[in-house]
Design an enzyme around this catalytic site. Structure first.
Site, PDB file in Angstrom:
ATOM      1  N   GLY A  76     -87.405  87.993 -49.694  1.00  0.00           N
ATOM      2  CA  GLY A  76     -88.031  86.910 -50.428  1.00  0.00           C
ATOM      3  C   GLY A  76     -89.108  86.242 -49.608  1.00  0.00           C
ATOM      4  O   GLY A  76     -89.086  86.287 -48.371  1.00  0.00           O
ATOM      5  N   GLY A 151     -84.904  94.808 -58.954  1.00  0.00           N
ATOM      6  CA  GLY A 151     -85.945  95.331 -58.087  1.00  0.00           C
ATOM      7  C   GLY A 151     -85.340  96.337 -57.135  1.00  0.00           C
ATOM      8  O   GLY A 151     -84.360  97.019 -57.459  1.00  0.00           O
ATOM      9  N   ILE A 153     -83.598  95.837 -54.386  1.00  0.00           N
ATOM     10  CA  ILE A 153     -82.225  95.515 -54.008  1.00  0.00           C
ATOM     11  C   ILE A 153     -81.285  95.758 -55.182  1.00  0.00           C
ATOM     12  O   ILE A 153     -80.192  96.315 -55.018  1.00  0.00           O
ATOM     13  CB  ILE A 153     -82.130  94.062 -53.498  1.00  0.00           C
ATOM     14  CG1 ILE A 153     -82.829  93.959 -52.137  1.00  0.00           C
ATOM     15  CG2 ILE A 153     -80.669  93.619 -53.375  1.00  0.00           C
ATOM     16  CD1 ILE A 153     -82.902  92.550 -51.581  1.00  0.00           C
ATOM     17  N   ARG A 174     -87.420  90.739 -64.837  1.00  0.00           N
ATOM     18  CA  ARG A 174     -88.434  89.910 -65.496  1.00  0.00           C
ATOM     19  C   ARG A 174     -89.137  90.688 -66.599  1.00  0.00           C
ATOM     20  O   ARG A 174     -89.416  90.145 -67.668  1.00  0.00           O
ATOM     21  CB  ARG A 174     -89.453  89.421 -64.467  1.00  0.00           C
ATOM     22  CG  ARG A 174     -90.494  88.473 -65.038  1.00  0.00           C
ATOM     23  CD  ARG A 174     -91.348  87.884 -63.947  1.00  0.00           C
ATOM     24  NE  ARG A 174     -92.034  88.912 -63.175  1.00  0.00           N
ATOM     25  CZ  ARG A 174     -92.921  88.659 -62.212  1.00  0.00           C
ATOM     26  NH1 ARG A 174     -93.176  87.407 -61.887  1.00  0.00           N
ATOM     27  NH2 ARG A 174     -93.502  89.643 -61.552  1.00  0.00           N
ATOM     28  N   PRO A 176     -88.969  94.137 -69.057  1.00  0.00           N
ATOM     29  CA  PRO A 176     -88.126  95.241 -69.512  1.00  0.00           C
ATOM     30  C   PRO A 176     -88.819  96.582 -69.279  1.00  0.00           C
ATOM     31  O   PRO A 176     -90.047  96.683 -69.280  1.00  0.00           O
ATOM     32  CB  PRO A 176     -87.971  94.958 -71.015  1.00  0.00           C
ATOM     33  CG  PRO A 176     -89.188  94.168 -71.373  1.00  0.00           C
ATOM     34  CD  PRO A 176     -89.520  93.337 -70.173  1.00  0.00           C
ATOM     35  N   ARG A 177     -88.006  97.598 -69.025  1.00  0.00           N
ATOM     36  CA  ARG A 177     -88.549  98.938 -68.825  1.00  0.00           C
ATOM     37  C   ARG A 177     -87.409  99.932 -68.958  1.00  0.00           C
ATOM     38  O   ARG A 177     -86.250  99.554 -69.120  1.00  0.00           O
ATOM     39  CB  ARG A 177     -89.219  99.068 -67.458  1.00  0.00           C
ATOM     40  CG  ARG A 177     -88.300  98.836 -66.274  1.00  0.00           C
ATOM     41  CD  ARG A 177     -89.089  98.819 -64.970  1.00  0.00           C
ATOM     42  NE  ARG A 177     -88.238  98.754 -63.795  1.00  0.00           N
ATOM     43  CZ  ARG A 177     -87.755  97.646 -63.261  1.00  0.00           C
ATOM     44  NH1 ARG A 177     -88.023  96.474 -63.841  1.00  0.00           N
ATOM     45  NH2 ARG A 177     -87.014  97.683 -62.173  1.00  0.00           N
ATOM     46  N   ARG A 233     -80.765  83.881 -53.646  1.00  0.00           N
ATOM     47  CA  ARG A 233     -81.016  82.616 -52.982  1.00  0.00           C
ATOM     48  C   ARG A 233     -80.113  81.562 -53.602  1.00  0.00           C
ATOM     49  O   ARG A 233     -79.820  81.601 -54.795  1.00  0.00           O
ATOM     50  CB  ARG A 233     -82.490  82.194 -53.117  1.00  0.00           C
ATOM     51  CG  ARG A 233     -83.466  83.030 -52.300  1.00  0.00           C
ATOM     52  CD  ARG A 233     -83.282  82.802 -50.804  1.00  0.00           C
ATOM     53  NE  ARG A 233     -84.293  83.478 -50.002  1.00  0.00           N
ATOM     54  CZ  ARG A 233     -84.160  84.679 -49.491  1.00  0.00           C
ATOM     55  NH1 ARG A 233     -83.050  85.372 -49.718  1.00  0.00           N
ATOM     56  NH2 ARG A 233     -85.129  85.219 -48.757  1.00  0.00           N
ATOM     57  N   ASP A 256     -73.173  84.781 -50.930  1.00  0.00           N
ATOM     58  CA  ASP A 256     -73.751  84.923 -49.592  1.00  0.00           C
ATOM     59  C   ASP A 256     -74.778  83.832 -49.342  1.00  0.00           C
ATOM     60  O   ASP A 256     -75.182  83.624 -48.200  1.00  0.00           O
ATOM     61  CB  ASP A 256     -74.413  86.298 -49.440  1.00  0.00           C
ATOM     62  CG  ASP A 256     -74.938  86.521 -48.030  1.00  0.00           C
ATOM     63  OD1 ASP A 256     -74.179  86.252 -47.078  1.00  0.00           O
ATOM     64  OD2 ASP A 256     -76.102  86.945 -47.867  1.00  0.00           O
ATOM     65  N   HIS A 280     -74.920  83.764 -45.504  1.00  0.00           N
ATOM     66  CA  HIS A 280     -76.262  84.341 -45.678  1.00  0.00           C
ATOM     67  C   HIS A 280     -76.530  85.443 -44.648  1.00  0.00           C
ATOM     68  O   HIS A 280     -77.440  85.360 -43.820  1.00  0.00           O
ATOM     69  CB  HIS A 280     -77.348  83.268 -45.587  1.00  0.00           C
ATOM     70  CG  HIS A 280     -78.644  83.688 -46.214  1.00  0.00           C
ATOM     71  ND1 HIS A 280     -79.593  82.795 -46.654  1.00  0.00           N
ATOM     72  CD2 HIS A 280     -79.150  84.925 -46.498  1.00  0.00           C
ATOM     73  CE1 HIS A 280     -80.627  83.443 -47.162  1.00  0.00           C
ATOM     74  NE2 HIS A 280     -80.380  84.754 -47.070  1.00  0.00           N
TER      75      HIS A 280
END
Length: 317
Positions: A76, A151, A153, A174, A176-177, A233, A256, A280
């Protein structure tokens, strides 16, 4: 005239770095401690030190008036991007560490999921108290998993879910695919997907769109007894709303990341029923350093050759 490249580690320890003199720049080492290694105004490419207080990491940016690019060593970029300002930083490229943290973060996402489902925290407490907690416990097999944030991860998490014989894995991003594994749904599909998931794993970046994504409405749509796993996050989850759900035992969580972070002593999240917390550590493993060095060598080789940098997530406008 040379341009400076600030690195958080000794350049001699990074195999494959281009020769600085031939490339027309100078390597400067700064890990966030001590004085700046040179005038920040001469820095063209800034590699942000890893696991550094964001306020310290952003401090030299105001004086970096010749920047071309900022390279983070995190997946990030939320902790550094607000230090880049239009005007002095217009046109500066912000690059993330895609390719560095996927394996480690995905490992932890699975570890937290399995620990909570199989009762590992209860067994640890039982061993400490010399108590034998036998019985039936949930399995990951035949469960429905929803990955929110598909994504690099998120895809790595699904790679590791595959051998566990889940009944279904749904994916949300975010945009669609369609992938080789199936459809990736839009965030707008979450209200329909959440009630069917036994495990919801959050792996989204922190943006204004994802801040408090897992709010009271989101959590309220999750089924009774479902598990929320957050490896993204802390502010992606509304802590107050989560405490309301875990406090009554309706949902469980494995986190985490938290909001606030680090989680202060005395915070109710520490002792909320069914909550497992790790500090974390999704990316800070033995896999980090060699992968980070490979990324830096590749990026600086491109930079020296005048080629486009990889992993660009934003251009300051």
């Amino acid at each position: 005239m040379t341009a400076d490249v600030w690195l958080p580690m000794d350049p001699a320890e990074i195999d494959g770095l281009p020769d600085a003199s031939a490339a027309g720049f100078a390597y400067r080492r700064w890990d966030g401690r001590g004085d700046y290694p040179a005038d920040p105004a001469d820095c063209a490419l800034y590699v942000v030190p890893y696991m550094l207080d964001p306020a310290v990491a952003k401090r030299p940016l105001a004086r970096m008036t010749s920047l071309h690019a900022v390279q983070t060593l995190t997946a990030g970029v939320d902790s550094i991007q607000d230090g880049l300002r239009p005007g002095p930083h217009t046109g500066v490229l912000l690059c993330n560490a895609r390719g560095v943290h996927e394996a480690s973060t995905a490992e932890l996402a699975l570890a937290l999921t399995l620990a909570q489902l199989r009762g590992i925290p209860r067994f640890v407490e039982g061993q400490r108290n010399e108590e034998w907690h036998s019985g039936f416990y949930p399995a990951l097999a035949d469960r429905s998993v929803l990955i929110v944030g598909y994504g690099a991860i998120g895809a790595a998490i699904e790679d590791r879910l595959t051998p566990f014989e889940c009944a279904r894995v749904a994916r949300v991003a975010r945009h669609p695919r369609t992938t080789e594994r199936g459809a990736v749904h839009a965030f707008t599909d979450l209200p329909a997907l959440l009630p069917g998931a036994d495990v919801v794993i959050l792996s989204v970046p922190l943006t204004e769109d994802t801040r408090s994504l897992a709010d009271a409405g989101f959590l309220g749509r999750m089924k009774d007894g479902a598990l929320l796993v957050n490896v993204s996050r802390g502010p992606v989850v509304d802590t107050k709303a989560l405490l309301a759900e875990t406090g009554q035992g309706r949902l469980r969580a494995a986190l985490d990341v938290t909001d606030p972070e680090p989680l202060p002593a005395g915070h109710p999240l520490w002792h909320s029923p069914g909550v497992l917390i790790s500090p974390h550590v999704g990316g800070s493993t033995s896999a980090f350093l060699p992968r980070a060095k490979r990324l830096l060598a590749a990026q600086l080789t491109r930079y020296a050759a005048g080629e486009p940098l990889g992993n660009v997530v934003r251009t300051v406008a």
